[in-house]
Design a protein around this motif. Structure first.
Motif, short mmCIF file in Angstrom:
data_model
loop_
_atom_site.label_atom_id
_atom_site.label_comp_id
_atom_site.label_asym_id
_atom_site.label_seq_id
_atom_site.Cartn_x
_atom_site.Cartn_y
_atom_site.Cartn_z
N GLU A 83 9.69 8.01 -1.81
CA GLU A 83 8.73 8.80 -1.26
C GLU A 83 8.29 8.88 0.10
O GLU A 83 8.46 9.89 0.92
CB GLU A 83 7.63 9.07 -2.25
CG GLU A 83 6.63 10.21 -1.82
CD GLU A 83 4.97 9.90 -2.52
OE1 GLU A 83 4.89 10.87 -3.14
OE2 GLU A 83 4.44 9.01 -2.75
N PHE A 84 8.19 7.46 0.44
CA PHE A 84 7.92 7.24 1.75
C PHE A 84 9.06 7.24 2.86
O PHE A 84 8.76 7.83 3.91
CB PHE A 84 7.21 5.65 1.97
CG PHE A 84 7.07 5.06 3.29
CD1 PHE A 84 5.73 5.52 3.71
CD2 PHE A 84 7.97 4.27 4.14
CE1 PHE A 84 5.54 5.03 5.11
CE2 PHE A 84 7.63 3.96 5.32
CZ PHE A 84 6.25 4.25 5.86
N SER A 96 17.81 1.25 -2.35
CA SER A 96 17.78 2.76 -2.63
C SER A 96 17.00 3.63 -1.45
O SER A 96 17.44 4.65 -1.24
CB SER A 96 16.89 2.83 -4.19
OG SER A 96 16.45 4.00 -4.33
N SER A 97 15.80 3.15 -1.23
CA SER A 97 15.09 3.90 -0.20
C SER A 97 15.85 3.94 1.12
O SER A 97 15.68 5.07 1.96
CB SER A 97 13.75 3.40 0.05
OG SER A 97 13.60 2.01 0.22
N ARG A 98 16.62 2.98 1.41
CA ARG A 98 17.27 2.97 2.71
C ARG A 98 18.43 4.22 2.51
O ARG A 98 18.48 5.05 3.60
CB ARG A 98 18.32 1.73 2.87
CG ARG A 98 18.91 1.71 4.21
CD ARG A 98 19.79 0.44 4.03
NE ARG A 98 18.91 -0.62 3.98
CZ ARG A 98 18.98 -1.63 2.95
NH1 ARG A 98 20.18 -1.56 2.31
NH2 ARG A 98 18.19 -2.74 2.81
N LYS A 99 19.02 4.35 1.57
CA LYS A 99 20.08 5.49 1.29
C LYS A 99 19.13 7.01 1.38
O LYS A 99 19.81 7.96 2.06
CB LYS A 99 20.85 5.39 -0.19
CG LYS A 99 21.62 4.13 -0.10
CD LYS A 99 22.34 4.23 -1.37
CE LYS A 99 23.40 3.09 -1.36
NZ LYS A 99 23.91 2.78 -2.79
N VAL A 100 18.00 6.89 0.64
CA VAL A 100 17.37 8.09 0.71
C VAL A 100 16.69 8.40 2.22
O VAL A 100 16.86 9.69 2.52
CB VAL A 100 16.01 7.99 0.06
CG1 VAL A 100 14.90 9.22 0.14
CG2 VAL A 100 16.17 7.96 -1.51
N GLY A 109 -1.43 5.67 -0.72
CA GLY A 109 -0.06 5.24 -1.06
C GLY A 109 1.12 6.02 -0.28
O GLY A 109 2.38 5.83 -0.49
N ARG A 110 0.61 6.81 0.76
CA ARG A 110 1.79 7.58 1.42
C ARG A 110 1.49 7.39 2.78
O ARG A 110 0.50 7.34 3.41
CB ARG A 110 1.73 9.31 1.05
CG ARG A 110 2.09 9.39 -0.44
CD ARG A 110 2.11 10.74 -0.58
NE ARG A 110 3.31 11.32 -0.26
CZ ARG A 110 3.53 12.74 -0.37
NH1 ARG A 110 2.85 13.49 -1.07
NH2 ARG A 110 4.64 13.26 0.14
N ASN A 114 0.81 -1.38 -0.01
CA ASN A 114 0.06 -0.04 0.10
C ASN A 114 0.87 1.07 0.04
O ASN A 114 0.30 2.50 0.19
CB ASN A 114 -0.99 0.08 1.05
CG ASN A 114 -0.38 -0.09 2.48
OD1 ASN A 114 0.89 0.40 2.72
ND2 ASN A 114 -1.29 -0.35 3.49
N ILE A 115 2.07 1.16 -0.29
CA ILE A 115 2.94 2.51 -0.37
C ILE A 115 3.29 2.47 -1.85
O ILE A 115 3.86 1.57 -2.41
CB ILE A 115 4.34 2.17 0.37
CG1 ILE A 115 4.30 2.50 1.92
CG2 ILE A 115 5.45 3.15 0.00
CD1 ILE A 115 3.09 3.35 2.28
N ARG A 116 3.08 3.63 -2.47
CA ARG A 116 3.15 3.62 -3.99
C ARG A 116 5.00 3.72 -4.28
O ARG A 116 5.03 3.46 -5.50
CB ARG A 116 2.28 4.79 -4.47
CG ARG A 116 2.89 6.25 -3.99
CD ARG A 116 2.05 7.45 -4.48
NE ARG A 116 2.32 8.53 -4.32
CZ ARG A 116 1.51 9.77 -4.22
NH1 ARG A 116 0.32 9.82 -4.91
NH2 ARG A 116 2.01 11.01 -3.87
N ASP A 117 5.54 4.31 -3.50
CA ASP A 117 7.02 4.65 -3.75
C ASP A 117 7.64 4.63 -2.71
O ASP A 117 7.57 5.54 -1.71
CB ASP A 117 7.09 6.06 -4.64
CG ASP A 117 8.44 6.38 -5.02
OD1 ASP A 117 9.24 6.94 -4.21
OD2 ASP A 117 8.66 6.09 -6.25
#
Length: 292
Positions: free
Chosen positions: A114-115, A234-238, A204-205, A108-111
């Motif tokens: 972004e999350f 990727s999102s870990r780095k973000v 999604g957010r 249910n998370i779109r990106d």
């Protein structure tokens, strides 16, 4: 643990808040471990600690959540009333406003990137709140924000137990790196249990953050465990970049994630959902550590 039922909650509400006695009461599907949550009508929830060791969180949330609420852009629990202990249920409990949203999942998370930005934004707002009179990390919040070394024996014993299944030397290296530095800056507010079960999603957010029972002030590194518990590379780095986490902070945060994953894997029934979760997180931590 105290056995909780809808009937028990109805008796508590009828006895202490008779104006709500006719509202529908039903359990929330994903209610959590430390507390049990029930819907009360369409606009409120009843939250009851499952054990006396979690009971101190009630007064803490009733005191601090109203302070936090106007300073955070993300919805958080809004206390409505405090329930008192009874002979049948001997702990304090609370009634809060309902927050719309579903428990966060990868579906249910779109990106994820972004999350990661959204979650980092919330945590930075929380850390910006004046922590001068906050509750220091300690037994009351299971040492979140305190010194990870309190869990040294537990972690090392599990690492020993998993020798052969995992590289004991590597896990010990990761663990000892997490203990090699201490937080020296001013204490900051931390949520204490940033996990998918305490995060809500809509459209999604990220749409809300709940369960502040393990909040406290201290080293905020323990609030970064989602880097390994949920995010991909990727999102870990973000996420970690958005939190401006330096190497020492990352090492301590990784240690918090490793401790929880180790004990969850080893202390639950093999093949259970909890044990499988712990193994997945250990695998992510090892892979991440090995990746330059």
């Amino acid at each position: 643990m105290i056995e909780m039922t809808t009937e028990l909650v109805r008796r508590l509400i009828s006895g202490q808040f008779p104006e709500w006695r006719d509202l529908e009461i039903r359990p929330v599907e994903k209610s959590g471990h430390d507390n049990r949550t029930y819907r009360l009508g369409s606009e409120m929830t009843v939250r009851l600690p499952s054990h006396e060791r979690y009971a101190s969180a009630v007064a803490k949330e009733l005191t601090w959540l109203p302070v936090f609420k106007p300073l955070l852009s993300m919805p958080i629990p809004d206390p409505v009333a405090q329930g008192m202990p009874t002979a049948e249920y001997p702990l304090p409990w609370s009634v809060n406003r309902w927050i719309e949203g579903d428990t966060v999942t990868h579906a249910n998370i779109r990106d994820l990137n972004e999350f990661a930005e959204d979650l980092a934004g919330f945590l930075k707002e929380l850390q910006a709140i004046d922590a001068a009179d906050g509750i220091p990390a300690g037994i009351q919040n299971f040492h979140r924000g305190g010194n990870l070394s309190v869990y040294d024996q537990d972690s090392r014993s599990v690492i020993e137990k998993l020798d052969g299944e995992y590289d004991r030397k590597l896990l010990t290296e990761i663990w000892e790196l997490s203990l090699a530095t201490k937080y020296e800056a001013a204490p900051l507010w931390l949520h204490g249990d940033v996990a998918v079960g305490n995060l809500l999603a809509r459209n999604g957010r990220l749409s809300g953050v709940i369960d502040f029972g393990t909040m406290g002030v201290g080293d905020p590194s323990s609030d970064l465990v989602m880097a390994w518990n949920f995010f991909d590379e990727s999102s870990r780095k973000v996420f970690l970049n958005a939190m401006k986490a330096d190497r020492d902070t990352v090492n301590r945060a990784r240690g918090w994630a490793l401790w929880k994953a180790l004990i969850t894997y080893a202390w639950n029934e093999p093949g259970s959902e909890a044990s499988n979760w712990g193994k997945r997180v250990i695998d992510v931590i090892v892979q991440d550590y090995r990746t330059p």
